[in-house]
Design a protein around this motif. Structure first.
Motif, mmCIF file in Angstrom:
data_model
loop_
_atom_site.group_PDB
_atom_site.id
_atom_site.type_symbol
_atom_site.label_atom_id
_atom_site.label_comp_id
_atom_site.label_asym_id
_atom_site.label_seq_id
_atom_site.Cartn_x
_atom_site.Cartn_y
_atom_site.Cartn_z
ATOM 1 N N ARG A 1 -10.957 8.489 -8.952
ATOM 2 C CA ARG A 1 -10.338 8.065 -7.700
ATOM 3 C C ARG A 1 -8.819 8.174 -7.779
ATOM 4 N NH1 ARG A 1 -12.579 7.900 -3.243
ATOM 5 N NH2 ARG A 1 -14.113 6.292 -3.640
ATOM 6 N N SER B 1 -3.138 4.825 1.864
ATOM 7 C CA SER B 1 -4.233 4.326 1.034
ATOM 8 C C SER B 1 -4.048 2.844 0.768
ATOM 9 C CB SER B 1 -4.285 5.077 -0.301
ATOM 10 O OG SER B 1 -5.255 4.507 -1.161
ATOM 11 N N ASP C 1 -6.923 7.896 1.988
ATOM 12 C CA ASP C 1 -8.249 7.278 1.958
ATOM 13 C C ASP C 1 -9.243 8.021 2.842
ATOM 14 O OD1 ASP C 1 -7.353 5.433 0.174
ATOM 15 O OD2 ASP C 1 -7.468 3.708 1.510
ATOM 16 N N MET D 1 -11.590 -1.509 -2.725
ATOM 17 C CA MET D 1 -10.423 -1.934 -1.947
ATOM 18 C C MET D 1 -10.022 -3.363 -2.281
ATOM 19 S SD MET D 1 -10.161 -2.131 2.188
ATOM 20 C CE MET D 1 -11.368 -3.468 2.264
ATOM 21 N N HIS E 1 0.805 -1.212 0.000
ATOM 22 C CA HIS E 1 0.000 0.000 0.000
ATOM 23 C C HIS E 1 0.844 1.270 0.000
ATOM 24 C CE1 HIS E 1 -3.004 -2.884 0.950
ATOM 25 N NE2 HIS E 1 -2.817 -2.911 2.253
ATOM 26 N N LEU F 1 -5.714 1.589 -1.737
ATOM 27 C CA LEU F 1 -6.115 1.501 -3.143
ATOM 28 C C LEU F 1 -4.939 1.618 -4.100
ATOM 29 C CD1 LEU F 1 -9.278 3.805 -3.042
ATOM 30 C CD2 LEU F 1 -9.193 1.311 -2.864
ATOM 31 N N PRO G 1 -16.838 1.394 -1.432
ATOM 32 C CA PRO G 1 -15.451 1.453 -0.925
ATOM 33 C C PRO G 1 -14.840 0.076 -0.696
ATOM 34 C CG PRO G 1 -16.824 3.055 0.206
ATOM 35 C CD PRO G 1 -17.752 2.196 -0.600
ATOM 36 N N PHE H 1 -6.490 10.787 -5.574
ATOM 37 C CA PHE H 1 -5.352 10.317 -4.785
ATOM 38 C C PHE H 1 -4.098 11.130 -5.115
ATOM 39 C CE2 PHE H 1 -1.503 7.690 -4.931
ATOM 40 C CZ PHE H 1 -1.342 7.389 -3.589
ATOM 41 N N ASP I 1 -12.515 10.007 1.307
ATOM 42 C CA ASP I 1 -13.842 9.532 1.728
ATOM 43 C C ASP I 1 -14.018 9.739 3.226
ATOM 44 O OD1 ASP I 1 -14.900 8.412 -0.769
ATOM 45 O OD2 ASP I 1 -13.292 6.946 -0.579
#
Length: 735
Positions: free
Chosen positions: A332, A244, A423, A472, A227, A246, A468, A336, A427
């Protein structure tokens, strides 16, 4: 008394469990003040009786006041598929047409007449009576994410919700079915030392390891979480407390493997600079990862390479691939990159300390910043593009080098994210920032554990149709053949700690487990990715059995798998639906356990509780060594005169390590992992839970280079022995 009952109903509606039993069997009741604090973290205020009553009515209205649920998760078991239609009783005569739009665009239609539908439940809220009815859906829907719309008599859309149709269990690859028992090597990628790295392991190191494992008959390479962390704060290094989940950590990019490195004269000149070379040499020789040095070196070159990339012609293949990556990542990915640019702009300060106008990712000041600093934003987009490309190449190397069925990369999904990360900024409502995730007191942590991370808000998760969670899981199955979910019990419930109290005062909050499992199964099949659930610690009754029905593999550590009297379980007692491995990143290595490294560390650095005696712990460890040797002798895996002395010579240690690996390889478990740390005969562990400054967590590098290790006799001998044991006929025990 009425207020107490209302608060209890509100807590139940919000998913706060009234009590739990710890690992010692003690019952813990949720304190009223802590319940209120957790409700506040969930966005459900309950400071007094009136507010509690209003919050309860509001939650009930949210549940009963919508015609369709935000998402209906269904399993293709052969039973009638259905969602629910909830309406006011005084509108039971209203008939709707419905349209179901599948992912592929195929539309199916029908009529929903409440009078013809079976009633499931009834409620009265604020003087209004509601009815909930079962709405049958077509039985031939494909697996996937579909949209259901209710159309009123005027042709307007009265309601819309997701219908998510899922397989009955997770995906299992050919290498792990029909009696096949796969194996591989697990590593902490940052700790891998190679002859050409820049101070830490990278995706080229991963390619080298993947090739070595595949050529020796292995099926998988296991990894720590990859990550994204905090480039503007390189000392924030825990892979289990990311910015994050993601996106990827760009420090794993091998700078010299970036295509632009071959073309950029500026980059070549910088890499030839004497001062730069001295810094690089120091980073390579360091015993621990010097993250600040590595980050400085890599980003200095990567910015030069990005400048070269930006000058490529529009029809260059790299530019086309980059644009396709941006299109796939969508808003998204862009958001980021904006966070990363802002975090850098504010010198790594937590985003809660930024000027207020920059805390809203969709606000005009943030959009203006992104426009004014597009070069910075583009740099972080490009870093993700290149990291993804190199990770894909490493995954491809493993599959290309394998001589038969393989699994691929085994990625690790952290249980949470840092409060100040991307993250939570992207959100903010999805995370309950007023609470922290942890674990109740157990044998390893008598005071409980506080991981300092905000939990996902299950109420918000449902309202968002699980978007979400889907993102993920999908992001972490990318380029992977297996996904390990850290603290998998979070699928059922998580231990929440209210603000201002210790980990002992937490309680559990429930999650929509059945829905999450369905989505996990769907993404598992879509990505051809098996799932492992890390189920260590306080495990709810029936949890492991439920995971087994989903074909989610249990995570079994050799040193924890004991019979009631303390003896090591025999290999055949391991369950088939499991990963068997000696130890984990939070525990001692095989050598460390044998030499009592962990005991010495705890006592030398005052990490023990009152009344804990070094002598008693050393005596207990000596007894444990005897049990370990007895278990290996029982299987004929070490010689009969194998010594139990703490100070073993190197050859005896090699015999011990090989014996443990052969022992686990005999288990019927679908997957068995050898830890690279054990192959390298490391003594120290990479992380000591409960420490911050007392120990250099996540920094220890291997003492031997990967190239030397992969081509060593020990590596080949271990691979050959594990292969042979994995092909032996076994009788599953299912313990």
């Amino acid at each position: 008394m009425e207020y107490v009952d209302t608060l209890a109903r509100l807590a139940e509606k919000a998913g706060i469990e009234p009590a739990y039993h710890d690992i010692f069997g003690n019952r813990h009741e949720a304190d009223e003040a802590d319940v209120k604090a957790l409700l506040a973290a969930l966005g459900v205020p309950a400071s007094d009786a009136d507010e509690t009553a209003r919050s309860l009515e509001d939650l009930e209205r949210r549940d009963w006041g919508r015609l369709l649920p935000p998402a209906t998760v269904l399993r293709t078991t052969g039973a009638q598929l259905a969602t629910t239609l909830t309406h006011r009783r005084d509108r039971r005569d209203v008939v709707y047409n419905w349209t179901l739009i599948q992912e592929d665009g195929l539309e199916m239609t029908g009529t929903a007449d409440p009078g013809d539908l079976a009633t499931i439940d009834e409620a009265e809220i604020g003087g209004i009576a509601y009815e909930r009815r079962s709405l049958p859906l077509p039985s031939h829907m494909a697996h996937g994410y579909h949209t259901l719309r209710l159309i009123d008599a005027d042709g307007a859309v009265a309601a819309e919700g997701k219908v998510i149709v899922c397989p009955t269990a997770c995906y299992t690859p050919p290498a792990a079915v029909n009696g096949n028992r796969a194996w591989g090597v697990a590593c902490q990628l940052y700790s891998v030392r190679s002859d050409i790295d820049w101070g830490m392991g990278d995706f080229s190191s991963l390619r080298t390891l993947a090739q070595g494992v595949a050529q020796n008959g292995g099926h998988v390479v296991g990894l720590n979480p990859l990550h994204s962390l905090f480039p503007a704060n390189p000392l924030h290094i825990s892979p289990y407390s990311p910015s994050s989940r993601l996106f990827l950590n760009p420090l794993y990019i091998d700078v010299q493997a970036v295509p632009e490195a071959e073309e950029s004269a500026d980059a070549k000149a910088l890499m030839a600079d004497t001062a730069f070379c001295d810094r690089l040499d120091a980073a390579r020789k360091a015993g621990d990862v010097d993250y600040a040095a590595v980050s400085g070196l890599k980003h200095e070159i990567l910015r030069v390479l990005h400048k070269h990339f930006r000058a490529l012609p529009a029809d260059h293949p790299r530019v086309a691939a980059y644009q396709a990556f941006l299109d796939e990542g969508g808003y998204r990915l862009h958001r980021f990159a904006v966070f990363m640019a802002l975090h850098e702009h504010f010198d790594g300060a937590p985003w809660h300390q930024w000027p207020e106008e920059y805390r809203n990712p969709a606000g005009k000041p943030v959009l203006a910043f992104a426009s004014e600093h597009m070069e910075r934003v583009n740099y972080h987009l490009w870093l993700q593009f290149e990291a993804d490309r190199q990770l894909a190449e490493a995954a491809g190397t493993l599959k290309d080098a394998a001589g038969g069925p393989t699994i691929g990369l085994y990625r690790d999904l952290a249980v949470g994210v840092d409060t100040e990360g991307a993250d939570t900024w992207m959100d903010p409502g999805v995370y309950a920032v007023g609470a922290r995730v942890g674990a109740p007191p157990d044998e390893l942590a008598h005071g409980g554990q506080d991981w300092g991370m905000p939990p996902l808000n299950p109420l918000k998760l449902r309202e968002m149709g699980y978007g979400p969670f889907i993102e993920m899981v999908r992001a972490n199955m990318r380029h992977a053949g297996a996904l390990r979910m850290d603290h998998a019990m979070a699928l059922q419930h998580l231990y929440w700690i209210p603000p201002g109290v210790s980990a002992k005062q937490g309680t559990y909050v429930s999650y929509p487990m059945e829905d999450l499992l369905g989505i996990l199964a769907l993404e598992s099949h879509r990505n051809c990715c098996m799932v492992i659930g890390e189920d260590l610690g306080t495990v709810p009754d029936g949890f492991r059995e439920r995971m087994a029905r989903e074909d989610v593999l249990s995570y079994r550590l050799f040193y924890f798998e004991r019979y009631e009297g303390g003896l090591f379980k025999r290999p055949e007692a391991y369950p088939e639906l499991a990963v068997a491995t000696p130890t984990s990143h939070d525990l001692f290595t095989i050598v460390g356990h044998w030499r009592c490294w962990d005991i010495a560390l705890r006592h030398d650095r005052n990490l023990v509780g009152p009344g804990t005696s070094r002598e008693e712990e050393m005596k207990a460890r000596a007894d444990d060594r005897a049990l370990l040797v007895a278990a290996l002798k029982d299987q004929g895996l070490v010689r009969e005169d194998f010594p139990e002395d703490e100070h073993l010579p190197g050859d005896d240690l090699r015999e011990l390590i090989l014996g443990v690996h052969r022992f686990l390889a005999r288990a019927p478990s679908r997957l068995m992992l050898v830890n690279l740390d054990d192959l390298a005969m490391e003594e120290s562990q990479v992380n000591v839970p409960g420490t911050v400054d007392e120990y250099p967590n996540w920094q220890r590098r291997l003492t031997v280079s990967l190239e030397r290790l992969v081509h060593s006799p020990d590596f080949a001998r271990t691979a050959e022995a594990v292969r042979a044991e994995r092909h032996r006929a076994v009788k599953p025990g299912g313990g």
